[in-house]
Enzyme design. Structure first.
Site, PDB file in Angstrom:
ATOM      1  N   LYS A  90      -2.328  -1.549  -3.808  1.00  0.00           N
ATOM      2  CA  LYS A  90      -3.001  -0.233  -3.780  1.00  0.00           C
ATOM      3  C   LYS A  90      -2.116   0.837  -3.948  1.00  0.00           C
ATOM      4  O   LYS A  90      -1.165   0.954  -3.133  1.00  0.00           O
ATOM      5  CB  LYS A  90      -3.938  -0.289  -2.418  1.00  0.00           C
ATOM      6  CG  LYS A  90      -4.681   0.962  -2.157  1.00  0.00           C
ATOM      7  CD  LYS A  90      -5.295   0.841  -0.631  1.00  0.00           C
ATOM      8  CE  LYS A  90      -5.988   2.051  -0.309  1.00  0.00           C
ATOM      9  NZ  LYS A  90      -6.268   2.086   0.901  1.00  0.00           N
ATOM     10  N   TYR A 129     -15.448   1.007  -6.639  1.00  0.00           N
ATOM     11  CA  TYR A 129     -16.588   1.773  -6.357  1.00  0.00           C
ATOM     12  C   TYR A 129     -17.611   1.608  -7.461  1.00  0.00           C
ATOM     13  O   TYR A 129     -18.557   1.875  -7.437  1.00  0.00           O
ATOM     14  CB  TYR A 129     -16.300   3.264  -5.984  1.00  0.00           C
ATOM     15  CG  TYR A 129     -15.386   3.287  -4.672  1.00  0.00           C
ATOM     16  CD1 TYR A 129     -15.947   3.190  -3.510  1.00  0.00           C
ATOM     17  CD2 TYR A 129     -14.126   3.628  -4.987  1.00  0.00           C
ATOM     18  CE1 TYR A 129     -15.091   3.383  -2.488  1.00  0.00           C
ATOM     19  CE2 TYR A 129     -13.201   3.688  -3.694  1.00  0.00           C
ATOM     20  CZ  TYR A 129     -13.688   3.447  -2.701  1.00  0.00           C
ATOM     21  OH  TYR A 129     -12.973   3.530  -1.384  1.00  0.00           O
ATOM     22  N   GLU A 155       7.636  -6.715   1.353  1.00  0.00           N
ATOM     23  CA  GLU A 155       6.152  -6.844   2.250  1.00  0.00           C
ATOM     24  C   GLU A 155       5.511  -7.675   1.960  1.00  0.00           C
ATOM     25  O   GLU A 155       4.700  -8.171   2.991  1.00  0.00           O
ATOM     26  CB  GLU A 155       5.535  -5.204   1.875  1.00  0.00           C
ATOM     27  CG  GLU A 155       6.155  -3.991   2.460  1.00  0.00           C
ATOM     28  CD  GLU A 155       5.719  -3.730   3.945  1.00  0.00           C
ATOM     29  OE1 GLU A 155       5.190  -4.550   4.627  1.00  0.00           O
ATOM     30  OE2 GLU A 155       6.167  -2.620   4.365  1.00  0.00           O
ATOM     31  N   LYS A 178       1.032  -1.197   0.149  1.00  0.00           N
ATOM     32  CA  LYS A 178       0.015   0.085  -0.062  1.00  0.00           C
ATOM     33  C   LYS A 178       0.906   1.390   0.110  1.00  0.00           C
ATOM     34  O   LYS A 178       1.873   1.277   0.900  1.00  0.00           O
ATOM     35  CB  LYS A 178      -0.847  -0.004   1.223  1.00  0.00           C
ATOM     36  CG  LYS A 178      -1.734   1.221   1.299  1.00  0.00           C
ATOM     37  CD  LYS A 178      -2.793   1.094   2.583  1.00  0.00           C
ATOM     38  CE  LYS A 178      -3.380   2.591   2.572  1.00  0.00           C
ATOM     39  NZ  LYS A 178      -4.522   2.403   3.469  1.00  0.00           N
ATOM     40  N   LYS A 234       1.390  10.302   5.350  1.00  0.00           N
ATOM     41  CA  LYS A 234       1.272   8.808   6.097  1.00  0.00           C
ATOM     42  C   LYS A 234       2.528   8.170   5.547  1.00  0.00           C
ATOM     43  O   LYS A 234       2.970   6.787   5.418  1.00  0.00           O
ATOM     44  CB  LYS A 234       0.285   7.942   5.478  1.00  0.00           C
ATOM     45  CG  LYS A 234      -1.017   8.750   6.154  1.00  0.00           C
ATOM     46  CD  LYS A 234      -2.266   7.461   6.145  1.00  0.00           C
ATOM     47  CE  LYS A 234      -3.573   8.286   6.762  1.00  0.00           C
ATOM     48  NZ  LYS A 234      -4.688   7.321   6.663  1.00  0.00           N
ATOM     49  N   SER A 256     -10.438   5.697  -4.609  1.00  0.00           N
ATOM     50  CA  SER A 256     -11.301   6.574  -4.831  1.00  0.00           C
ATOM     51  C   SER A 256     -10.912   7.760  -5.690  1.00  0.00           C
ATOM     52  O   SER A 256     -11.663   7.991  -6.410  1.00  0.00           O
ATOM     53  CB  SER A 256     -11.615   7.350  -3.236  1.00  0.00           C
ATOM     54  OG  SER A 256     -10.390   7.644  -2.476  1.00  0.00           O
ATOM     55  N   ARG A 272     -10.827   9.877   2.029  1.00  0.00           N
ATOM     56  CA  ARG A 272     -10.551  10.689   3.566  1.00  0.00           C
ATOM     57  C   ARG A 272     -11.699  11.274   3.359  1.00  0.00           C
ATOM     58  O   ARG A 272     -12.235  11.845   4.824  1.00  0.00           O
ATOM     59  CB  ARG A 272      -9.254  11.205   3.382  1.00  0.00           C
ATOM     60  CG  ARG A 272      -8.140  10.241   3.428  1.00  0.00           C
ATOM     61  CD  ARG A 272      -6.719  10.794   3.385  1.00  0.00           C
ATOM     62  NE  ARG A 272      -5.731   9.541   3.303  1.00  0.00           N
ATOM     63  CZ  ARG A 272      -4.478   9.865   3.171  1.00  0.00           C
ATOM     64  NH1 ARG A 272      -4.046  11.152   3.127  1.00  0.00           N
ATOM     65  NH2 ARG A 272      -3.671   9.006   2.955  1.00  0.00           N
TER      66      ARG A 272
END
Ligand code: PBG
Length: 335
Positions: free
Chosen positions: A258, A323, A243, A204, A227, A284, A214
């Protein structure tokens, strides 16, 4: 796979022959998109009343528990295998340590129970991370200005157990703390939840494309800083392999990359390297960009959506969180 070039050249070889009509194109198509591949992310809000539109995501709403049950039922009727739930927590329940995340009666847990009671065959997937529950919008706990790893993992484990007890089928940790998959897996085994699947957000990235999300969960306005100390650097792909290897070793059943489109190379590498069920999140920002262009008449939304989703399959993804899932399901059914 690299093969030798085929013998023969024009006019013996005319690649256009295989594109000459729809029937032939259907037969020679390599990648296929099906409704079984799609997972629908759904936003939740506290309290009843009408669904609230998410301003930055056309056609996307936050639903109260009862409405979420109806939406999940629609997902099942469309043939979608799973929904994934994301809560928008009221400000009054947000704390520095995100303790609402493991309240057995929080919005997510109540919705899981309601959906599983109404549609037991639909897989309910959840997000494990603290950002919807913290006053600072980070996915972990902060001490002296740092997002601390091990203490965050302890809270994430409690969140995972609460969701497992509520009846979630697939838990998807999106927090990117080190060691959280192993800690959650051990806790699930001890709590007689051996069959619960973990879909690790394995690779990610710290991405600009999460902005509308968000907004939707109400963490954007409060987020302090970025982040980058836990989500990955977009420059890296070797690190994505590391990872993912760690998450599989720690007990992940499925892994995820992602965002989607800017990271198709990572999807491809991970599927080739590990041959485990691999998901991609069409996030998104990617969804809203497509809508924004369509609203201006620059791109045909339906065609753009289907092309993007197919590109994920071609890159090697097995599952796609999008979505656009309900629209894609309708389009697939009408083919
Ligand atoms: C929370 C989480 C995020 C997304 C999924 N889970 C946002 C973030 O990491 O800031 C993004 C999904 C999207 O943009 O559609 N940890």
């Amino acid at each position: 796979m690299t093969r030798m070039p085929y013998p023969g050249c024009y006019p013996t070889a005319r690649p256009r022959r295989n594109r000459a009509d729809a029937a032939t194109r259907r037969m020679v198509a390599e990648a296929r998109l099906g409704v079984d591949d799609l997972i629908w992310p759904i936003f939740l809000k506290d309290g009843g009343g009408a669904a609230e539109p998410v301003d930055s995501m056309p056609g996307v709403f936050r639903y109260g528990v009862d409405e979420a049950v109806a939406v999940a039922h629609r997902a099942a009727q469309l043939g979608l295998p799973a929904v994934v739930l994301f809560p928008c927590t009221p400000d009054g329940l947000k704390t520095d340590d995100g303790r609402e995340s493991y309240n057995p009666d929080n919005l997510t847990c109540r919705t899981i129970r309601a959906i599983k009671a109404a549609d037991p065959g639909l897989a309910v997937m959840t997000d494990i991370a603290l950002d919807p529950y913290t006053t600072h919008g980070h996915d972990g706990v902060i001490r002296d200005g740092r997002i601390v790893n091990d203490e965050s993992v302890e809270v994430l484990v409690r969140q995972a157990l609460a969701q497992a007890d509520a009846g979630a089928d697939i838990l998807a940790p999106s927090d990117m703390m080190d060691g959280r998959i192993g800690a959650i897996r051990r806790a699930l085994e001890q709590a007689n939840h051996a069959e619960i699947r973990l879909m690790a957000y394995a690779a990610k990235y710290a991405s600009a494309f999460y902005g509308p999300f968000r907004d939707a969960v109400g963490s954007g306005g409060v987020l302090r800083g970025d982040k980058k100390t836990y989500q990955m650097d977009p420059a890296n792909s070797e690190e994505a392999i590391r990872e993912t290897a760690l998450d599989i070793a720690e007990g992940a059943d499925m892994v995820m990359v992602k965002p989607g489109l800017p990271y198709l190379d990572i999807v491809h590498r991970i599927k080739q390297a590990f041959a485990v069920p691999t998901a991609v999140y069409h996030v998104s920002g990617e969804f809203s960009m497509l809508h924004a262009a369509a609203e201006r008449g620059w791109i045909d939304y339906d065609r753009g959506l289907m092309e993007v989703l197919l590109s994920f399959k071609r890159a090697g993804a097995d599952m796609i969180l999008t979505y656009g899932a309900p629209r894609a399901a309708e389009l697939l059914a009408s083919r």
